[in-house]
Design an enzyme around this catalytic site. Sequence first.
Site, PDB file in Angstrom:
ATOM      1  N   ILE A 198       0.827  -1.198   0.000  1.00  0.00           N
ATOM      2  CA  ILE A 198       0.000   0.000   0.000  1.00  0.00           C
ATOM      3  C   ILE A 198       0.869   1.258   0.000  1.00  0.00           C
ATOM      4  CG2 ILE A 198      -0.183  -0.047   2.531  1.00  0.00           C
ATOM      5  CD1 ILE A 198      -3.033   1.063   2.168  1.00  0.00           C
ATOM      6  N   LYS A 211       1.084   1.478  -7.229  1.00  0.00           N
ATOM      7  CA  LYS A 211       0.814   0.479  -8.255  1.00  0.00           C
ATOM      8  C   LYS A 211      -0.406   0.836  -9.111  1.00  0.00           C
ATOM      9  CE  LYS A 211      -1.318  -2.570  -4.792  1.00  0.00           C
ATOM     10  NZ  LYS A 211      -0.870  -1.777  -3.609  1.00  0.00           N
ATOM     11  N   THR A 212      -1.470   1.318  -8.492  1.00  0.00           N
ATOM     12  CA  THR A 212      -2.674   1.647  -9.259  1.00  0.00           C
ATOM     13  C   THR A 212      -2.438   2.861 -10.151  1.00  0.00           C
ATOM     14  OG1 THR A 212      -4.036   0.770  -7.464  1.00  0.00           O
ATOM     15  CG2 THR A 212      -5.142   2.130  -9.109  1.00  0.00           C
ATOM     16  N   THR A 213      -1.695   3.835  -9.652  1.00  0.00           N
ATOM     17  CA  THR A 213      -1.368   5.026 -10.446  1.00  0.00           C
ATOM     18  C   THR A 213      -0.558   4.641 -11.680  1.00  0.00           C
ATOM     19  OG1 THR A 213      -1.376   6.416  -8.473  1.00  0.00           O
ATOM     20  CG2 THR A 213      -0.237   7.277 -10.406  1.00  0.00           C
ATOM     21  N   GLU A 262      -8.042  -3.831  -8.004  1.00  0.00           N
ATOM     22  CA  GLU A 262      -8.613  -4.214  -6.722  1.00  0.00           C
ATOM     23  C   GLU A 262      -9.626  -3.167  -6.273  1.00  0.00           C
ATOM     24  OE1 GLU A 262      -5.969  -6.735  -3.831  1.00  0.00           O
ATOM     25  OE2 GLU A 262      -4.953  -4.866  -4.312  1.00  0.00           O
ATOM     26  N   TYR A 307      -8.102  -2.381   9.921  1.00  0.00           N
ATOM     27  CA  TYR A 307      -7.021  -1.453  10.230  1.00  0.00           C
ATOM     28  C   TYR A 307      -7.095  -0.948  11.673  1.00  0.00           C
ATOM     29  CZ  TYR A 307      -5.575  -1.212   5.321  1.00  0.00           C
ATOM     30  OH  TYR A 307      -5.097  -1.524   4.077  1.00  0.00           O
ATOM     31  N   ASP A 338      -3.769  -4.331 -11.214  1.00  0.00           N
ATOM     32  CA  ASP A 338      -2.928  -3.822 -10.133  1.00  0.00           C
ATOM     33  C   ASP A 338      -2.803  -4.844  -8.992  1.00  0.00           C
ATOM     34  OD1 ASP A 338      -5.417  -3.652  -8.941  1.00  0.00           O
ATOM     35  OD2 ASP A 338      -5.154  -1.599  -8.208  1.00  0.00           O
ATOM     36  N   GLU A 374      -6.693   4.586   5.638  1.00  0.00           N
ATOM     37  CA  GLU A 374      -5.278   4.233   5.581  1.00  0.00           C
ATOM     38  C   GLU A 374      -4.483   4.851   6.721  1.00  0.00           C
ATOM     39  OE1 GLU A 374      -4.991   3.777   0.706  1.00  0.00           O
ATOM     40  OE2 GLU A 374      -3.859   5.338   1.736  1.00  0.00           O
TER      41      GLU A 374
END
Length: 226
Positions: A26, A30-32, A48, A60, A98, A159
């Site tokens: 995280i 990766k998604t960007t 995801e 979390y 991703d 997050e």
Amino acid sequence: MSVPPLTVTAPQLKPPHRYIAIEGPIGVGKTTLATLLAERWSMRTLFERPQDNPFLERFYRDTTRHALATQLSFALQRTAQAAEAAGIVASGTPLMADFVTQKSELFARLTLSDDEFQLYKDIAGRLHASGPAPDLVIYLQASPEVLFSRIQKRALPMELQISDAYLRALCDAYNEFFYHYDATPLLTVNAEHLNPLASDEDLALLLERIDSMRGRKEFFVKGVSA
């Protein structure tokens, strides 16, 4: 006689592989990066959806209590996405993801007790969530300090609850997982000083490395030739 205006179209950029997956912990981007490359190569995307997991925010806050429900929810999600990926690849449409489905066990092993992990494996093993194998996996790697800084910067409430201890354990788990990973060709990229979204030079360096990759496993650090 009038002459119709000349229409100039840019050549279509062909993806170097039919199916590429970008992975990493995280905050690593990766998604960007997957979005950027998919747009460049006109690839279908499959991402995801952590926001669809009803247990993640509680996980979390209290990792031990909600780990099993969280991981089973993700396992179900990835089973559906594996089937979706199979359909996309079978149609001949280039695909950018991703995640890899094998990561499910990485998180389960990290967060579950021994008996819960065995239960998870028994259930997940019945879901058949493997899906098609990517032609290339790009693993984005960064230190826990860098990831923590990026998580703080983007300031997503869920997050911000991630503990330093969990983030460090997650980085160790990813490094261990991809150290032994041999299911597909793997390009490990140090993402601490590489910003292909903001820098055309960085993007060109990464694209060149992807295009020139010939080995089964390679490592790319900006400014270091290998």
